[in-house]
Structure formats: structure tokens, C-alpha cells
Write an enzyme that holds these catalytic residues in place. Structure first.
Site, PDB file in Angstrom:
ATOM      1  N   ASP A 181       0.922  -1.078  -0.139  1.00  6.53           N
ATOM      2  CA  ASP A 181      -0.023   0.077   0.103  1.00  6.53           C
ATOM      3  C   ASP A 181       0.958   1.256   0.188  1.00  6.53           C
ATOM      4  O   ASP A 181       0.568   2.163  -0.806  1.00  6.53           O
ATOM      5  CB  ASP A 181      -0.840  -0.028   1.251  1.00  6.53           C
ATOM      6  CG  ASP A 181      -2.345   0.220   0.906  1.00  6.53           C
ATOM      7  OD1 ASP A 181      -2.776   0.247  -0.370  1.00  6.53           O
ATOM      8  OD2 ASP A 181      -3.219   0.641   1.842  1.00  6.53           O
ATOM      9  N   ASP A 199      -9.117  -2.785   2.352  1.00  5.86           N
ATOM     10  CA  ASP A 199      -8.932  -2.149   3.834  1.00  5.86           C
ATOM     11  C   ASP A 199      -9.747  -2.666   4.872  1.00  5.86           C
ATOM     12  O   ASP A 199      -9.490  -2.330   6.191  1.00  5.86           O
ATOM     13  CB  ASP A 199      -8.970  -0.474   3.665  1.00  5.86           C
ATOM     14  CG  ASP A 199      -8.108   0.155   2.878  1.00  5.86           C
ATOM     15  OD1 ASP A 199      -6.912  -0.358   2.805  1.00  5.86           O
ATOM     16  OD2 ASP A 199      -8.251   0.967   2.153  1.00  5.86           O
TER      17      ASP A 199
END
Length: 592
Positions: A373, A425
Site C-alpha cells: 500500500d 482495507d
């Protein structure tokens, strides 16, 4: 052992320390980066057909209104839409006006602004034409090259706003057709709120979904649950290669989408619709036939496939209605509701299907995705023109948005922005939370003494930190940068403090006194969650005490996992099962 405890403690400290240093470094890098000038809220007051708010970007030079301006008429110089030539008397309004020009002329933005200022304009709106400016001209994300390449800026006292070419075209077309009644506009600096109800709703929804995912994931531990997998083939246990494969495959897909988004966005939308319809139909069908047995009535039979029940028809109709509604309204402000329904079904189904066997693999997966990420959000602009993750998530200029997001409209936002959170997420920390819930149930722990509740709290707090970072930096954030320490970090620290890090690392349930769950009459399941049955053992070693077991002895056995406990670790006979809250219950657990 003592040596293991020392190694685990040192490893945990290194993990926490490295994560902390990385967070600080990235925060410093973002804070030191060039800050973009603020967005402009342009309110179209007249005509009624164009009324509403549109976004622009103030130039890094010139003035900015302290409050909303009065209504200003928008005027384009006749014969020179770029506004590079001196304005004629016919171009100048007696009433306060704002110049509307295009960026494809032979002069710079400063020269355009100087011409408008000399003509008495209160401000200038520059429609940014892509082929003369940056690749993403007019975007709210980056300052346009045309706007930033100005010289002699100190003389400019009017405000300068850049807008997308499409906005300029709408305004210019109206002025061309109605020269006596030009567009009337007001301008103000966009000021997003630090915290509003929509952010609280996003935190609540995301946290609720990881709790719901854990409920789905442990459905096989509840007798007769309609959500439980019907066979072991419906559950995929993550192996040691999954984290690396997931990271490599995900990186490859991001790069492909970055370069080919204009072609693949519609493939993604089609897959989202098909997958959403299948998932919603499956979840609705199993619940309808369980809670309303009359809906199991057969309607017809599909040759070599399955029989169609009334519950299939109702569930399929519901799923089709949701998917079609989203497809039609996906770019409408009201489309978020249907997207979130499909997303919630996806996320819960993922938790039921994928299963982490231990913290060892959870740590590997989350740490890899932590750096994944960070790289694709913060560091990819060093190799590519823009942040690959942000560009892909926002559709790459196609006018579409990748639907793998939870969306909630921002409340009282003048630009109609939305709060967004990627499926990953929720799904990736959710896999860890689901493992912890299973670990607590198999270890017969109440919520207050388990690992599930602290991880959920850590997730919610990490989401709050993410929103604070988003507000401070005014740029897209890799949420896993905060969610991984909030969930995995919390679990490792708590496990180390309780002296149970080894059990968590290996995924072996343990009772509250620190011993393995097999050291008493409390264990009904193997680490895979399958119910133990009394069987005649094959010669081997007890998986609880690790002592030899002779062939033919009666043990509590799981043949599917080749795992058993001797009569010392687990005397034969029934013991009470566990309810959702972790307390003993009279309900027996179904075998998978």
C-alpha cells in the site's frame, strides 16, 4: 521456552519500532512535499439549467476571496477566447465581471490574468485544455502546468481559478447563445470539515463489516447455521505462498490497469455486476430457505445443474434489482447505497471463504500488504507520472470509478464529495479479525478476555487516525499504513503480554491458564475448527502433549486434518459448546 520468549519479544519490538519509524518518515515526507493550492467552489447562480456547484483550483499566485464573492458575470473576450490580446470596450462589463478564457492561447496564465485585471475583471477562470497542459489538466489532484508556469506574478491582485475544459465548455456555450444574459457565478475557497457525520458512519460501517465477517467466518462453529459452508471445498485455507502471490498479482494488475484503464474499466464493472449478483443471490437464498422453509418448493430443474426453488427466484430478483440499480445510478450521487450493499455482501463472503490458520501467515500477509500500500500510494510517483493506486482507484480519467470501494456522501459538502474506503482495507484486516474470533471460540474465551474485541477496537482507532492523516496531508492515504499496526500490532503486543504469542503464532487454541486447549476437558475442535470425534488412533504422537500414542487407543480425532488428542489431554465424551459471546452454551457444534 525462555529463548523463544526472548526471540518473540525482540521480534515484536523490531516490528513495532520499524513500523513507527516508517510512519514518521512518511509523515515527514508528505508534510515536506509541495502543498497544492486550495480548491475553489464555483456556484453557478444563473441560468437555472446550469445551477449548482463545480470545482476548480486556485492558482498558486494571485488573490483568494476571504468569503463567497458577490455574483459575477462571466465574459469571454470576443474574437480571442484565450484572452491573450488586449480586451476591447465591447468585452468589458460595467458591472463586476469575471473573465472566462481557455489555456490554449499563445500566452502564459500570468499574461491572461494581467489582461483581465487591466480590463477591470474581478477574477479570471481558465478552462484548462489537456493537450496544452498537464496530462490531467483540470484535475482536482494536481496543479496544472499552465497555472504553475507563470512569471511576474506579484502584479496580479485578482483571483485566478483553473477548471476542467468540460466545465468551461458548458459555461462558454451558454454565453455564446445568450450574450445578453451571461452566466452568473460566485467563488469561495473550499474548506472541508475536519470531522462530520459521514466520517463517523464510514468508521461504523467498516468496523461493523469486519465484525460481521468474523460472524460469517465462524458460522461452521454454530450448529445448523445457514451461513456455514456446506463442504470443506467452499473454504480456502491460506498457505505460505498466498501472501507473496497476492502481492505480486496485485502489483501486476495495478500496473496493467494504470496503463489500460480506459479499456478495462468496463470489464471491471461487468465483473463487479456478475460477482455481486451471484454473491447476493447465494446469501439471500440460504437465509430465505432456512428461515422460511416453505420457500424450498421446487419450481423446475436445470438439467445436470441444480433444482430451482422459490427461494432462488426471490433471491435472484432481489440481487438483480440491486445490481441493475447500481449500474444505472453508479455515477449518480444516490448510487453509493447500492454499491455498499454489494460491497458488504462481497466482504462477508470473502471472510467465510478465506481462512488464516495462524498469526504467522496473518503477519506475513498484512506486513507485505502494508508495504504494498505504501509503495503504490506514496512511492509509485517516483517511477510513474502519478500515484498508481490513487489513479486506478479514481478511474484514471475515464469518468468512471473503480467500484471496489465503500462510499458514503459527505454531509453538507459544497462539492458533493464522498468518503471512500477500499474493499482491501476491510477484507485484509478482516481476515486477521476472523482468525482471532475463531481462536477465541476454540479457546473458550469470553470477549473481554480474548483477542477479537481488542483487534476490533484497534481497527476502529486506526481508521480515526487515517482520517486525521487525510485531513492534515490533503492527499490519498494508504489506510493499511495505520490499520496493520492497529490490528496486528495490538494482537502481538497483547499476546506477548499474556505469554501466548507462541500459541497465536502457530494457531493452536489455548486455555486461559496459558496451556494448550488440549490440556483439559474443554476442547471439541481441531485448530481447523472441525469437531473432534472419538476414534481408534493410528500410531503417532498426540498433538496436545506430544507424547506417543499406540495404535488402537481411543482418542478425540479429526481425520480431515490428521489431528488428535490423547485421553489425557482430552477425555472422551461431550463438553459444552460455545456461543457467539464466548460463554459456554448448550448448543453443539456442527461438523464440517
Amino acid at each position: 521456552s525462555l529463548s523463544l520468549a526472548v526471540v518473540d519479544t525482540a521480534a515484536m519490538r523490531r516490528y513495532v519500532g520499524h513500523c513507527g519509524l516508517l510512519v514518521v518518515a512518511l509523515l515527514q515526507r508528505a508534510a515536506a512535499g509541495e502543498k497544492l493550492p486550495p480548491l475553489a467552489v464555483i456556484s453557478v447562480r444563473s441560468p437555472e439549467s446550469l445551477s449548482g456547484n463545480v470545482a476548480g483550483r486556485f492558482a498558486p499566485w494571485g488573490s483568494r476571496p476571504a468569503a463567497a464573492t458577490a455574483e459575477l458575470r462571466a465574459r469571454t473576450p470576443r474574437g480571442d477566447r484565450s484572452g491573450c490580446a488586449p480586451y476591447t470596450a465591447a468585452d468589458v462589463e460595467r458591472a463586476p465581471f469575471v473573465a472566462l478564457v481557455w489555456s490554449d492561447g499563445p500566452c502564459t496564465a500570468t499574461q491572461q490574468a494581467q489582461r483581465a485585471q487591466d480590463a477591470g475583471a474581478q477574477g479570471i477562470v481558465i478552462a484548462l485544455v489537456p493537450n496544452k497542459t498537464a496530462a490531467s489538466a483540470g484535475s482536482q489532484k494536481v496543479a496544472d502546468v499552465h497555472m504553475a508556469s507563470a512569471t511576474s506574478q506579484d502584479n496580479i491582485t485578482i483571483f485566478v481559478v483553473g477548471v476542467a475544459e468540460s466545465i468551461g465548455k458548458k459555461l462558454g456555450d451558454w454565453n455564446t447563445k445568450h450574450p445578453e444574459d451571461p452566466v452568473r457565478l460566485t467563488f469561495e475557497v473550499y474548506s472541508p470539515s475536519f470531522f462530520d457525520l459521514s466520517q463517523l458512519l464510514m468508521i461504523t460501517m467498516a468496523t461493523s463489516l469486519i465484525v460481521a465477517g468474523a460472524f460469517f467466518s465462524t458460522a461452521d462453529l454454530r450448529l445448523g447455521s445457514p451461513l456455514a459452508p456446506r463442504s470443506s471445498e467452499e473454504v480456502v485455507e491460506v498457505d505460505k505462498w498466498f501472501p507473496l502471490a497476492f502481492c505480486v498479482f496485485g502489483s501486476g494488475m495495478l500496473v496493467v490497469l494504470y496503463f489500460l484503464m480506459r479499456y478495462l474499466i468496463y470489464v471491471i464493472i461487468a465483473c463487479f455486476c456478475i460477482g455481486g449478483a451471484n454473491t447476493l443471490t447465494e446469501l439471500a437464498h440460504v437465509n430465505l430457505r432456512y428461515y422460511f422453509p416453505g420457500l424450498q418448493r421446487r419450481l423446475c430443474t436445470v438439467p445436470r445443474c441444480f433444482e430451482v426453488q422459490l427461494s432462488h427466484l426471490l433471491a435472484g430478483s432481489f440481487a438483480l434489482a440491486v445490481v441493475v440499480s447500481w449500474l444505472v445510478l453508479r455515477n449518480d450521487p444516490s448510487g453509493w447505497f447500492f454499491q455498499d450493499i454489494i460491497g458488504a455482501a462481497f466482504l462477508c463472503f470473502i471472510q467465510r471463504t478465506l481462512r488464516l490458520p495462524s498469526i504467522k501467515l496473518a503477519a506475513g500477509l498484512l506486513v507485505l500488504m502494508f508495504f504494498f500500500d505504501i509503495f503504490w500510494v506514496f512511492l509509485s510517483p517516483l517511477l510513474f507520472a502519478k500515484s498508481v493506486m490513487v489513479e486506478v482507484a479514481t478511474g484514471g480519467g475515464t469518468g468512471e470509478t473503480v467500484p471496489m470501494l465503500l462510499r458514503i456522501p459527505a454531509i453538507n459538502d459544497p462539492l458533493g464529495n464522498q468518503r471512500m474506503l477500499g474493499f482491501g482495507d476491510v477484507a485484509l484486516p478482516g481476515l486477521l479479525v476472523s482468525f482471532l474470533r475463531r481462536f477465541d471460540i476454540l479457546s473458550r474465551r469470553p470477549l473481554r478476555r480474548g483477542y477479537f474485541a481488542p483487534a476490533v477496537c484497534g481497527y476502529a482507532i486506526a481508521l480515526v487516525v487515517t482520517l486525521v492523516a487525510l485531513y492534515i496531508m490533503q492527499m490519498g492515504q494508504p489506510a493499511l499504513l495505520y490499520l496493520v499496526p492497529g490490528t496486528l500490532g495490538t494482537t502481538l503486543v497483547l499476546g506477548w503480554k499474556r505469554g501466548e504469542l507462541k500459541a497465536l503464532w502457530e494457531g493452536t487454541p489455548c486455555v486461559l491458564d496459558g496451556g494448550f486447549v488440549g490440556r483439559g476437558a474443554l476442547c471439541d475442535y481441531c485448530p481447523g475448527g472441525h469437531q473432534l470425534q472419538p476414534k481408534a488412533a493410528e500410531s503417532g504422537v498426540c498433538d496436545g502433549c506430544r507424547k506417543p500414542v499406540e495404535g488402537g487407543q481411543t482418542v478425540m480425532d479429526c481425520r480431515l486434518c490428521n489431528w488428535y488428542l490423547c485421553h489425557v489431554c482430552r477425555p472422551t465424551g461431550p463438553s459444552p459448546a460455545v456461543a457467539w459471546d464466548g460463554e459456554p452454551s448448550s448448543v453443539q457444534v456442527a461438523e464440517v
